[in-house]
Design a protein around this motif. Structure first.
Motif, PDB file in Angstrom:
ATOM      1  N   VAL A  42     -58.117 -37.408   2.505  1.00 30.04           N
ATOM      2  CA  VAL A  42     -56.901 -38.234   2.520  1.00 30.04           C
ATOM      3  C   VAL A  42     -55.702 -37.405   2.971  1.00 30.04           C
ATOM      4  N   SER A  43     -55.597 -36.170   2.464  1.00 29.31           N
ATOM      5  CA  SER A  43     -54.474 -35.311   2.845  1.00 29.31           C
ATOM      6  C   SER A  43     -54.489 -34.998   4.331  1.00 29.31           C
ATOM      7  N   VAL A  44     -55.655 -34.629   4.847  1.00 31.09           N
ATOM      8  CA  VAL A  44     -55.760 -34.290   6.273  1.00 31.09           C
ATOM      9  C   VAL A  44     -55.462 -35.503   7.138  1.00 31.09           C
ATOM     10  N   THR A  45     -55.869 -36.657   6.684  1.00 29.68           N
ATOM     11  CA  THR A  45     -55.656 -37.877   7.457  1.00 29.68           C
ATOM     12  C   THR A  45     -54.195 -38.314   7.450  1.00 29.68           C
ATOM     13  N   LEU A  46     -53.544 -38.221   6.304  1.00 31.58           N
ATOM     14  CA  LEU A  46     -52.199 -38.768   6.177  1.00 31.58           C
ATOM     15  C   LEU A  46     -51.077 -37.775   6.445  1.00 31.58           C
ATOM     16  N   TYR A  47     -51.334 -36.476   6.314  1.00 32.19           N
ATOM     17  CA  TYR A  47     -50.253 -35.503   6.443  1.00 32.19           C
ATOM     18  C   TYR A  47     -49.565 -35.550   7.809  1.00 32.19           C
ATOM     19  N   PRO A  48     -50.301 -35.648   8.927  1.00 30.32           N
ATOM     20  CA  PRO A  48     -49.594 -35.747  10.212  1.00 30.32           C
ATOM     21  C   PRO A  48     -48.652 -36.948  10.285  1.00 30.32           C
ATOM     22  N   ALA A  49     -49.046 -38.059   9.706  1.00 31.34           N
ATOM     23  CA  ALA A  49     -48.170 -39.234   9.720  1.00 31.34           C
ATOM     24  C   ALA A  49     -46.912 -38.984   8.899  1.00 31.34           C
ATOM     25  N   VAL A  50     -47.031 -38.258   7.800  1.00 30.63           N
ATOM     26  CA  VAL A  50     -45.873 -37.936   6.971  1.00 30.63           C
ATOM     27  C   VAL A  50     -44.923 -37.014   7.729  1.00 30.63           C
ATOM     28  N   ILE A  51     -45.486 -36.051   8.458  1.00 29.23           N
ATOM     29  CA  ILE A  51     -44.649 -35.142   9.259  1.00 29.23           C
ATOM     30  C   ILE A  51     -43.870 -35.938  10.305  1.00 29.23           C
ATOM     31  N   VAL A  52     -44.553 -36.837  10.998  1.00 32.65           N
ATOM     32  CA  VAL A  52     -43.886 -37.655  12.017  1.00 32.65           C
ATOM     33  C   VAL A  52     -42.820 -38.524  11.375  1.00 32.65           C
ATOM     34  N   LYS A  53     -43.127 -39.115  10.233  1.00 35.58           N
ATOM     35  CA  LYS A  53     -42.156 -39.962   9.527  1.00 35.58           C
ATOM     36  C   LYS A  53     -40.906 -39.162   9.149  1.00 35.58           C
ATOM     37  N   THR A  54     -41.110 -37.947   8.652  1.00 41.20           N
ATOM     38  CA  THR A  54     -39.984 -37.109   8.261  1.00 41.20           C
ATOM     39  C   THR A  54     -39.138 -36.731   9.475  1.00 41.20           C
ATOM     40  N   HIS A  55     -39.788 -36.388  10.583  1.00 41.99           N
ATOM     41  CA  HIS A  55     -39.045 -36.087  11.808  1.00 41.99           C
ATOM     42  C   HIS A  55     -38.254 -37.304  12.281  1.00 41.99           C
ATOM     43  N   LEU A  56     -38.862 -38.484  12.179  1.00 40.69           N
ATOM     44  CA  LEU A  56     -38.159 -39.701  12.588  1.00 40.69           C
ATOM     45  C   LEU A  56     -36.949 -39.968  11.695  1.00 40.69           C
ATOM     46  N   GLN A  57     -37.067 -39.625  10.408  1.00 41.32           N
ATOM     47  CA  GLN A  57     -35.964 -39.878   9.486  1.00 41.32           C
ATOM     48  C   GLN A  57     -34.775 -38.958   9.726  1.00 41.32           C
ATOM     49  N   VAL A  58     -35.051 -37.728  10.185  1.00 40.36           N
ATOM     50  CA  VAL A  58     -33.952 -36.787  10.363  1.00 40.36           C
ATOM     51  C   VAL A  58     -33.481 -36.685  11.811  1.00 40.36           C
ATOM     52  N   ALA A  59     -34.236 -37.244  12.746  1.00 36.51           N
ATOM     53  CA  ALA A  59     -33.866 -37.178  14.160  1.00 36.51           C
ATOM     54  C   ALA A  59     -32.746 -38.164  14.448  1.00 36.51           C
ATOM     55  N   PRO A  60     -31.880 -37.798  15.395  1.00 35.63           N
ATOM     56  CA  PRO A  60     -30.841 -38.766  15.767  1.00 35.63           C
ATOM     57  C   PRO A  60     -31.490 -39.969  16.455  1.00 35.63           C
ATOM     58  N   PRO A  61     -31.082 -41.171  16.121  1.00 38.20           N
ATOM     59  CA  PRO A  61     -31.716 -42.348  16.707  1.00 38.20           C
ATOM     60  C   PRO A  61     -31.351 -42.508  18.169  1.00 38.20           C
ATOM     61  N   PRO A  62     -32.079 -43.197  18.954  1.00 33.82           N
ATOM     62  CA  PRO A  62     -33.429 -43.678  18.676  1.00 33.82           C
ATOM     63  C   PRO A  62     -34.478 -42.655  19.140  1.00 33.82           C
ATOM     64  N   GLN A  63     -35.503 -42.476  18.377  1.00 30.02           N
ATOM     65  CA  GLN A  63     -36.624 -41.586  18.696  1.00 30.02           C
ATOM     66  C   GLN A  63     -37.913 -42.378  18.536  1.00 30.02           C
ATOM     67  N   ALA A  64     -38.808 -42.223  19.488  1.00 25.17           N
ATOM     68  CA  ALA A  64     -40.117 -42.872  19.395  1.00 25.17           C
ATOM     69  C   ALA A  64     -41.078 -41.929  18.684  1.00 25.17           C
ATOM     70  N   ALA A  65     -41.972 -42.496  17.876  1.00 27.10           N
ATOM     71  CA  ALA A  65     -42.951 -41.690  17.147  1.00 27.10           C
ATOM     72  C   ALA A  65     -43.811 -40.876  18.104  1.00 27.10           C
TER      73      ALA A  65
END
Length: 137
Positions: A42-65
């Protein structure tokens, strides 16, 4: 007819299970192996998505995943999605254990265990504050 027999057999099996399962009743070897395997999967599967989500949250908008994923892969490669603590610990603990006289297979096991612990601690040091902040926001 066959389906009804299967359903009845499954219901009988459920009725034979104890109402409460305690520690002594568990097959600990299966519990630890399956628990570790499932948690790691579960960790290996979901961790990349969490990293992308965090980058999207802190990146100036708009950013594509997809753009965030490409940037992480080009800058840090696949290791950018996972904690570097695992490899750093494993590469230092293994040789140290061999120098202390531990056999090579045992040293590898010790290094892997220590690496897993350090990666989990590193992940929690980063993950828990980020998770708390993101949930409060």
């Amino acid at each position: 007819m066959e389906e009804e027999r299967c359903t009845a057999a499954a219901a009988d099996e459920i009725r034979r299970l104890p109402a409460e399962v305690n520690w002594e009743m568990l097959d600990k070897s299966r519990l630890f192996v399956l628990g570790t395997t499932l948690f790691s999967g579960v960790s290996v599967t979901l961790y990349p998505a969490v990293i992308v989500k965090t980058h999207l949250q802190v990146a100036p908008p708009p950013q594509a995943a997809a753009a965030i994923v490409r940037a992480i892969l080009s800058h840090d490669s696949l290791r950018g999605f996972y904690m570097a603590a695992f490899e750093a610990t494993k590469s230092s603990v293994g040789p140290a254990a061999v120098r202390l006289g531990v056999s090579e297979p045992a040293a590898l096991a010790i290094a892997s265990a220590a690496a897993g612990v350090s990666a989990a601690v590193a992940a929690q040091v980063v993950w828990t504050p980020v998770d708390v902040i993101s949930q409060r926001l």
